[in-house]
Design an enzyme around this catalytic site. Structure first.
Site, PDB file in Angstrom:
ATOM      1  CG  HIS A  40      -2.007   0.923   1.343  1.00 33.38           C
ATOM      2  ND1 HIS A  40      -1.702   2.089   1.748  1.00 33.38           N
ATOM      3  CD2 HIS A  40      -3.092   0.983   0.986  1.00 33.38           C
ATOM      4  CE1 HIS A  40      -3.069   3.002   1.770  1.00 33.38           C
ATOM      5  NE2 HIS A  40      -3.524   2.248   1.419  1.00 33.38           N
TER       6      HIS A  40
ATOM      7  CG  ASP B 209       0.541  -2.435   6.164  1.00 32.17           C
ATOM      8  OD1 ASP B 209      -0.199  -2.639   6.973  1.00 32.17           O
ATOM      9  OD2 ASP B 209       0.571  -1.981   5.040  1.00 32.17           O
TER      10      ASP B 209
ATOM     11  CD  GLN C   8      -6.927  -4.728   3.624  1.00 36.33           C
ATOM     12  OE1 GLN C   8      -7.612  -5.363   3.855  1.00 36.33           O
ATOM     13  NE2 GLN C   8      -7.148  -3.461   3.210  1.00 36.33           N
TER      14      GLN C   8
ATOM     15  CE  LYS D  21      -7.358  -0.414   5.859  1.00 37.02           C
ATOM     16  NZ  LYS D  21      -8.045  -0.022   4.780  1.00 37.02           N
TER      17      LYS D  21
ATOM     18  CB  CYS E  44      -3.960   3.337  -1.542  1.00 37.92           C
ATOM     19  SG  CYS E  44      -5.138   4.681  -1.250  1.00 37.92           S
TER      20      CYS E  44
HETATM   21  N1  PMP Z   1      -1.633  -0.695   4.489  1.00 40.27           N
HETATM   22  C1  PMP Z   1      -2.734  -1.585   3.728  1.00 40.27           C
HETATM   23  C2  PMP Z   1      -2.359  -3.089   3.325  1.00 40.27           C
HETATM   24  C3  PMP Z   1      -3.993  -1.032   3.485  1.00 40.27           C
HETATM   25  O1  PMP Z   1      -5.025  -1.759   3.089  1.00 40.27           O
HETATM   26  C4  PMP Z   1      -4.281   0.206   4.160  1.00 40.27           C
HETATM   27  C5  PMP Z   1      -5.928   0.998   3.878  1.00 40.27           C
HETATM   28  N2  PMP Z   1      -6.303   0.823   2.860  1.00 40.27           N
HETATM   29  C6  PMP Z   1      -3.191   0.817   4.953  1.00 40.27           C
HETATM   30  C7  PMP Z   1      -2.068   0.330   4.931  1.00 40.27           C
HETATM   31  C8  PMP Z   1      -3.597   2.110   5.465  1.00 40.27           C
HETATM   32  O2  PMP Z   1      -4.766   2.365   6.517  1.00 40.27           O
HETATM   33  P1  PMP Z   1      -5.069   3.581   6.839  1.00 40.27           P
HETATM   34  O3  PMP Z   1      -5.742   4.494   5.722  1.00 40.27           O
HETATM   35  O4  PMP Z   1      -6.262   3.276   7.776  1.00 40.27           O
HETATM   36  O5  PMP Z   1      -4.164   4.327   7.652  1.00 40.27           O
END
Ligand code: PMP
Length: 406
Positions: free
Chosen positions: A118, A195, A198, A221, A361
């Site tokens: 991401h 990270d 997910q 999430k 993203c």
């Molecule tokens: N890492 C991953 C794999 C994600 O899917 C996301 C959110 N789409 C994020 C980081 C960032 O999360 P947040 O926008 O809640 O900070």
């Protein structure tokens, strides 16, 4: 619908009236009554600041805030509450790690990421590398959207200080095999940051078994509030880091010339933290710990198979990601020939189905997988066969209508 599932969906006020087929949990999960009640309880009968003490509301707020740290620790399988730093989402947690660890890196040091990350696990490191003269290396992807670990030996060199990878891709649903990454990093004395944004929504995590050094995730999430996230890091790692932001609530002593800082985790929580959100996250993780995860995982696998199978049968539709249920979560992206993803998403929404489209993203991941954008259906613990069926029927109708018009 099984009794247990009915009782899970029934705990989500935004879902129980059946007004929407919600297949966008990878973007944000809905919140159960248990979390909403805890938030209302805090705001109505326990609201106070956490470090000011002095009266019973402040004390109650502090106790609940610290209890939430304990809930996070239990969820991650770690014993030490002082290894849990509350932050602003996974993005905030990764930025915290980047700014604090980054100060220890010197020009020529290397950081290994993957092309499936991401943006929140790429862009902060890119900026750090540009500022400090670091080298970024990227683990490539297999055609099926997994990290291709066959190049690990070449990528993780003795100059490597950190490997930062996703636990589960938000595009392909592939779960990363962390063991080879951890051993490659250990061999050269590098740290491993994961990270978990997910992965966490899909059940408790066993950090000691993973053997990683830092782990980041978002509350929203994981059936909790927005505006809260967690950076877990081993005590020895946190102890070696300078503060990220500074101000109130993180200091020991301040003079006009200088300041000394509290130990972790307070050292990294400057200012009034997101108190209600942290308490809500604690409630969400406690609630998740109460679910039967062997049942949940089995159901998620069945629904993922139904999604993949249904997509395979539709003309012009190409699912992205592993075609197996091993090391794969219910995050299923696809493209549909001749229909732009944005239009598809809107058409599905018109039929009451909520999914997400775009680059998610993850533009480098899109390039690696040879697509410009995708549409993504993602499952939560409240998802059921009827949701998948409604989604596939709506998609099939959209494709049929397009075919007739062409
Ligand atoms: N890492 C991953 C794999 C994600 O899917 C996301 C959110 N789409 C994020 C980081 C960032 O999360 P947040 O926008 O809640 O900070």
């Amino acid at each position: 619908m099984s009794k247990e599932l009915a009782s899970i969906k029934g705990q989500f006020p935004s879902l129980r009236d059946g007004g929407v087929v919600y297949l966008d949990t990878a973007a944000t999960a809905q919140m159960p009554d248990r979390v909403l009640d805890r938030l209302v309880g805090f705001e109505t009968s326990g609201r106070g600041n956490v470090h000011d003490g002095g009266h019973r509301l402040a004390q109650r707020a502090f106790d609940q805030y610290e209890a939430a740290r304990g809930s996070v620790a239990r969820f991650l399988g770690v014993c030490a509450n002082d290894e849990i730093v509350f932050s602003y989402g996974a993005t905030g947690a990764i930025n915290l790690a980047c700014f604090t660890l980054g100060r220890l890196f010197v020009p020529g040091d290397e950081i290994v990421l993957s092309v499936l990350e991401h943006h929140s696990n790429i862009v902060p490191w890119q900026r750090l590398a540009q500022e400090r003269g670091l080298v970024l290396r990227f683990i490539p992807a297999t055609p099926k959207g997994r990290l291709d670990l066959s190049f690990l030996g070449d990528l993780v060199t003795p100059r490597c200080r950190l490997v930062a990878v996703t636990h589960c891709s938000n595009v392909t649903g592939a779960v990363t095999q962390l063991a080879p990454i951890v051993s490659a990093a250990r061999a050269v004395g590098a740290l491993v940051l994961v990270d978990g944004a997910q992965r966490v929504p899909h059940g408790p995590v066993d950090i000691p078994a993973l053997g990683v050094d830092l782990y980041a995730f978002s509350g929203h999430k994981a059936y909790g509030p927005t505006g809260i996230g967690v950076l877990w890091a081993r005590r020895e790692v946190l102890a070696g880091l300078e503060p990220f932001m500074s101000g109130g609530q993180m200091i020991e002593n301040v003079t006009l010339e200088n300041a000394t800082f509290l130990p972790p985790p307070q050292r990294f929580e400057a200012g009034t933290p997101p108190i209600a959100q942290a308490i809500g996250l604690g409630a969400a993780l406690d609630w998740m710990l109460g679910l039967d995860w062997s049942v949940q995982r089995e159901r998620e696998a069945e629904l993922t198979e139904a999604l993949l199978d249904g997509l395979d049968r539709l003309p012009g539709v190409r699912p992205i990601g592993p075609r197996t249920l091993v090391l794969r979560q219910g995050v299923v992206s696809f493209t549909a020939e001749g229909i732009c993803d944005e239009t598809l998403c809107r058409e599905l929404d018109r039929r009451g189905v909520a999914v997400r489209s775009g680059h998610l993203c993850a533009q480098p991941a899109m390039s690696a997988l040879g697509v410009a954008s995708v549409t993504r259906a993602s499952l939560g613990c409240y998802s059921e066969a009827a949701d998948v069926e409604a989604f596939l029927n709506a998609l099939s109708e959209i494709i049929r209508e397009r075919g007739r018009r062409a």
